[in-house]
Design a protein around this motif. Structure first.
Motif, short mmCIF file in Angstrom:
data_model
loop_
_atom_site.label_atom_id
_atom_site.label_comp_id
_atom_site.label_asym_id
_atom_site.label_seq_id
_atom_site.Cartn_x
_atom_site.Cartn_y
_atom_site.Cartn_z
N MET A 130 35.45 0.62 -15.75
CA MET A 130 35.66 -0.39 -14.71
C MET A 130 36.67 -1.45 -15.19
O MET A 130 37.63 -1.77 -14.47
CB MET A 130 34.32 -1.10 -14.38
N LYS A 170 35.05 -2.88 -8.01
CA LYS A 170 34.49 -4.23 -8.06
C LYS A 170 33.40 -4.36 -9.13
O LYS A 170 32.58 -3.47 -9.30
CB LYS A 170 33.88 -4.61 -6.71
N ASN A 171 33.38 -5.52 -9.76
CA ASN A 171 32.33 -5.81 -10.74
C ASN A 171 31.26 -6.66 -10.06
O ASN A 171 31.35 -7.88 -9.99
CB ASN A 171 32.92 -6.57 -11.94
N GLY A 172 30.24 -5.98 -9.57
CA GLY A 172 29.14 -6.70 -8.93
C GLY A 172 28.04 -7.07 -9.88
O GLY A 172 27.33 -8.06 -9.65
N CYS A 173 27.85 -6.30 -10.93
CA CYS A 173 26.71 -6.57 -11.81
C CYS A 173 27.00 -6.24 -13.27
O CYS A 173 26.31 -6.73 -14.15
CB CYS A 173 25.48 -5.79 -11.35
N ASP A 174 28.00 -5.38 -13.52
CA ASP A 174 28.35 -4.96 -14.88
C ASP A 174 27.18 -4.30 -15.59
O ASP A 174 27.09 -4.31 -16.80
CB ASP A 174 28.84 -6.17 -15.70
N GLY A 185 25.26 -1.37 -13.90
CA GLY A 185 24.80 -0.11 -13.30
C GLY A 185 23.82 -0.26 -12.15
O GLY A 185 23.22 0.73 -11.73
N ASP A 186 23.70 -1.47 -11.62
CA ASP A 186 22.66 -1.70 -10.60
C ASP A 186 23.18 -1.73 -9.17
O ASP A 186 22.39 -1.56 -8.24
CB ASP A 186 21.95 -3.04 -10.88
N CYS A 187 24.46 -2.00 -8.94
CA CYS A 187 24.89 -2.33 -7.57
C CYS A 187 25.80 -1.30 -6.90
O CYS A 187 25.95 -1.32 -5.69
CB CYS A 187 25.58 -3.69 -7.56
N GLY A 188 26.46 -0.46 -7.67
CA GLY A 188 27.32 0.58 -7.10
C GLY A 188 28.69 0.11 -6.64
O GLY A 188 29.47 0.91 -6.15
N SER A 189 28.99 -1.16 -6.82
CA SER A 189 30.28 -1.65 -6.30
C SER A 189 31.47 -1.15 -7.13
O SER A 189 32.61 -1.26 -6.68
CB SER A 189 30.29 -3.18 -6.25
N CYS A 190 31.20 -0.61 -8.29
CA CYS A 190 32.28 -0.11 -9.16
C CYS A 190 32.42 1.40 -9.09
O CYS A 190 33.12 1.99 -9.92
CB CYS A 190 31.99 -0.52 -10.60
N ASN A 194 29.15 5.14 -11.72
CA ASN A 194 29.34 3.69 -11.82
C ASN A 194 30.27 3.44 -13.01
O ASN A 194 29.89 3.66 -14.16
CB ASN A 194 28.01 2.97 -12.01
N CYS A 201 31.23 0.94 -14.48
CA CYS A 201 30.82 -0.06 -15.49
C CYS A 201 29.95 0.56 -16.58
O CYS A 201 29.75 -0.05 -17.63
CB CYS A 201 30.10 -1.24 -14.85
S1 FES Z 1 29.32 -3.30 -11.37
FE1 FES Z 1 27.35 -2.93 -10.46
S2 FES Z 1 26.99 -0.82 -10.83
FE2 FES Z 1 28.86 -1.24 -11.84
#
Ligand code: FES
Ligand code: FES
Length: 157
Positions: A23, A35-39, A41-46, A56, A58
């Motif tokens: 990421m 996108k870095n939503g959580c860095d 592995g929890d949000c899927g934005s990456c 993911n 990240c």
């Molecule tokens: S930034 Fe959230 S899963 Fe990768």
């Protein structure tokens, strides 16, 4: 460690430290749909496609991606035309702030590559790791179903 990989059909090179995520490397290369939503592995934005499967980014060490083929949202449109998933996300109103959208599109691309006519339940299971704080999940599900229909029509099935 120098790595060379293919990003959206173009050979790219990076020199990440051992712990640097895919990421961060992609974003550093200007691929900012990742996108870095959580860095964490929890949000899927990456989410990106790594050798055809959604991951993911990240959670992936860039140093282990030598020779890989990576597709991001930037690589989905072709010849100026949006991919069916991109178009259907817009048409169904599944995009509000848009932060989650690239990850949803990439996860859905993986799903439709494996299951061209998914049930709502299969969509929900595939999207379980993609968080959206704006639209909820009904409109993205509708968008994925609409894209599946568009892709089937385009392939003549
Ligand atoms: S930034 Fe959230 S899963 Fe990768
Ligand atoms: S559209 Fe805003 S988080 Fe999904």
């Amino acid at each position: 460690m120098k790595v060379t990989f293919i990003v959206n059909g173009v050979e790219r090179q990076a020199d990440p430290s051992p712990g640097t995520s895919l990421m961060d490397v992609l974003r550093g290369l200007g691929v900012t749909s990742v996108k870095n939503g959580c860095d964490n592995g929890d949000c899927g934005s990456c989410a990106v496609l790594l050798n055809g499967r959604a991951v993911n980014a990240c959670l992936v060490f860039a140093a282990r991606c030598g020779g890989a083929e990576i597709t991001t949202l930037e690589g989905m449109a072709s010849e100026g035309a949006l991919h069916a998933l991109q178009a259907s996300m817009l048409e169904t109103g599944a995009v509000q702030c848009g932060f989650c959208t690239p990850g949803i599109v990439m996860t859905a691309a993986d799903l439709l590559g494996r299951i061209p006519s998914p049930t709502d339940r299969q969509i929900d299971e595939a999207m379980a790791g993609n968080f959206c704080r704006c639209t909820g999940y009904t409109k993205p599900r509708q968008a994925i179903q609409a894209a599946a229909e568009m892709l089937k029509e385009a392939s003549g099935d």
